[in-house]
Design a protein around this motif. Structure first.
Motif, PDB file in Angstrom:
ATOM      1  N   CYS A   3      24.910 -25.186 -27.272  1.00 26.65           N
ATOM      2  CA  CYS A   3      25.899 -24.129 -27.501  1.00 26.65           C
ATOM      3  C   CYS A   3      25.316 -23.121 -28.494  1.00 26.65           C
ATOM      4  O   CYS A   3      24.801 -23.510 -29.542  1.00 26.65           O
ATOM      5  CB  CYS A   3      27.176 -24.756 -28.041  1.00 26.65           C
ATOM      6  SG  CYS A   3      28.355 -23.558 -28.659  1.00 26.65           S
ATOM      7  N   GLY A   5      26.876 -21.388 -30.346  1.00 32.38           N
ATOM      8  CA  GLY A   5      27.736 -21.358 -31.537  1.00 32.38           C
ATOM      9  C   GLY A   5      27.431 -22.525 -32.451  1.00 32.38           C
ATOM     10  O   GLY A   5      26.876 -22.362 -33.536  1.00 32.38           O
ATOM     11  N   CYS A   6      27.747 -23.755 -31.959  1.00 35.08           N
ATOM     12  CA  CYS A   6      27.714 -24.928 -32.853  1.00 35.08           C
ATOM     13  C   CYS A   6      26.543 -25.877 -32.607  1.00 35.08           C
ATOM     14  O   CYS A   6      26.457 -26.914 -33.262  1.00 35.08           O
ATOM     15  CB  CYS A   6      29.025 -25.684 -32.722  1.00 35.08           C
ATOM     16  SG  CYS A   6      29.237 -26.420 -31.087  1.00 35.08           S
ATOM     17  N   CYS A  15      30.231 -23.790 -25.949  1.00 30.23           N
ATOM     18  CA  CYS A  15      31.122 -24.912 -25.664  1.00 30.23           C
ATOM     19  C   CYS A  15      32.562 -24.396 -25.680  1.00 30.23           C
ATOM     20  O   CYS A  15      32.825 -23.331 -26.242  1.00 30.23           O
ATOM     21  CB  CYS A  15      30.907 -26.025 -26.684  1.00 30.23           C
ATOM     22  SG  CYS A  15      31.614 -25.661 -28.307  1.00 30.23           S
ATOM     23  N   CYS A  18      33.931 -23.277 -29.212  1.00 32.98           N
ATOM     24  CA  CYS A  18      33.377 -22.025 -29.748  1.00 32.98           C
ATOM     25  C   CYS A  18      33.877 -20.827 -28.950  1.00 32.98           C
ATOM     26  O   CYS A  18      34.164 -19.775 -29.508  1.00 32.98           O
ATOM     27  CB  CYS A  18      31.854 -22.061 -29.737  1.00 32.98           C
ATOM     28  SG  CYS A  18      31.176 -23.196 -30.946  1.00 32.98           S
TER      29      CYS A  18
HETATM   30 ZN   LIG Z   1      30.049 -24.746 -29.691  1.00 32.87          ZN
END
Ligand SMILES: [Zn+2]
Length: 330
Positions: A3, A5-6, A15, A18
């Protein structure tokens, strides 16, 4: 894949968690449909006067017709690319550095941070994207940084106005302006300590701000612009501002770097109980293995990961070091 993001494994670019947090489940094409060159020409077109430093900085984005597009008004995001200017080492890692550091602050150190992720330009190059916290449902929320609260500007205080100050003085402004200062001062202490541990030598006056709440009073904003600047400029000063307005601990005088005693004394001076400060320090030191594990999942290059880890371990060692052990050192 990971992901953007995370770092969690997912079968999409972001994901579900996010995606929801960053884009409220908008059905978007999550890759920008312009590249960095176009970003720069947009940036020039959007700015009043053209300057290199302004150009490489960031642009505002909004969602329009299921696309993220550059915006002058009603923007919801800020986008930062890899800088063009050659001001330090490992510059291709700048955006991954900021993204990892913000995720480290949020996921492991449990600090309140702006929502953030990486996103790809049309040619695949990564940029850092963060959601504006001074906009809610299109409404602008009043935000003010500490240069403004301290009434400092280049005109009144010269070129170095953002740096010629101390964290102790910022804490005094927090007490003066924020009704919930007892809680805010804990947030502030954690942020100063975190910046030290990750090698952020650029946490200057403008990188701390307050937001007006619905109740009209002010609170510290979520943390933003966190990165290990020392990764790119290894010889810079360890902190952007000095901890104390006019004070040096015996430990600092003997060794020339901030260590355990300095942070305990700093806590005392800003009105934070020694026991609480000690607990925060112990907690922050205990995140070592989790932080290094997260670093391995980051989008930094191998070289940058190695250097980031070395720097972080070195700072942990500095903060573990006790000169007098400090019962609020004299
Ligand atoms: Zn994420």
């Amino acid at each position: 894949m990971k992901c953007l993001g995370c770092f969690k494994i997912t079968n999409q670019i972001y994901c579900p968690k996010c995606k929801k947090e960053l884009f409220k489940n908008h059905k978007l094409n999550f890759t920008l449909d312009f590249d960095k060159k176009e970003f720069l020409s947009t940036k020039i077109a959007l700015s009043d006067h053209m300057s290199i430093s302004g150009v490489q900085d960031k642009i505002a984005l909004k969602i329009e017709n299921d696309k993220l597009v550059p915006a002058i008004n009603n923007s919801q995001y800020l986008l930062k690319p890899i800088p063009l200017m050659d001001y330090g080492e490992l510059l291709d890692d700048v955006v991954a550095n900021e993204h990892f550091t913000m995720q480290l602050a949020r996921q492991i150190y449990k600090l309140d941070t702006a929502s953030n992720a990486l996103i790809r330009f049309s040619d695949g190059e990564l940029a850092y994207i963060t959601k504006r916290f001074d906009r809610v449902e299109g409404q602008k929320i009043k935000q003010e940084d500490f240069a403004s609260l301290a009434k400092r500007s280049e005109q009144t205080n010269g070129k170095n106005y953002k740096y010629d100050y101390s964290y102790e003085q910022i804490a005094r402004l927090i007490k003066l302006y924020l009704p919930a200062y007892k809680l805010e001062i804990i947030k502030f202490f954690k942020l100063v300590l975190f910046n030290y541990l990750i090698g952020n030598g650029d946490a200057h006056l403008k990188n701390f701000s307050v937001l007006q709440r619905q109740t009209k009073d002010y609170t510290l904003t979520p943390a933003y612009d966190l990165l290990s600047s020392s990764l790119h400029i290894p010889n810079e000063s360890r902190t952007a501002l000095e901890l104390f307005e006019e004070y040096e601990t015996q430990s600092f005088l003997a060794n020339g770097f901030y260590a355990y005693d300095d942070f305990i004394k700093f806590a005392f001076i800003i009105g934070l109980d020694e026991k609480i400060a000690n607990k925060i320090i112990e907690e922050f030191l205990s995140y070592e293995s989790k932080a290094i594990e997260l670093l391995a999942h980051s989008f930094l290059s191998d070289e940058a990961k190695t250097r980031y880890e070395r720097l972080y371990l070195d700072r942990l060692k500095a903060v573990r070091y006790r000169y007098q052990g400090c019962r609020v050192c004299t």
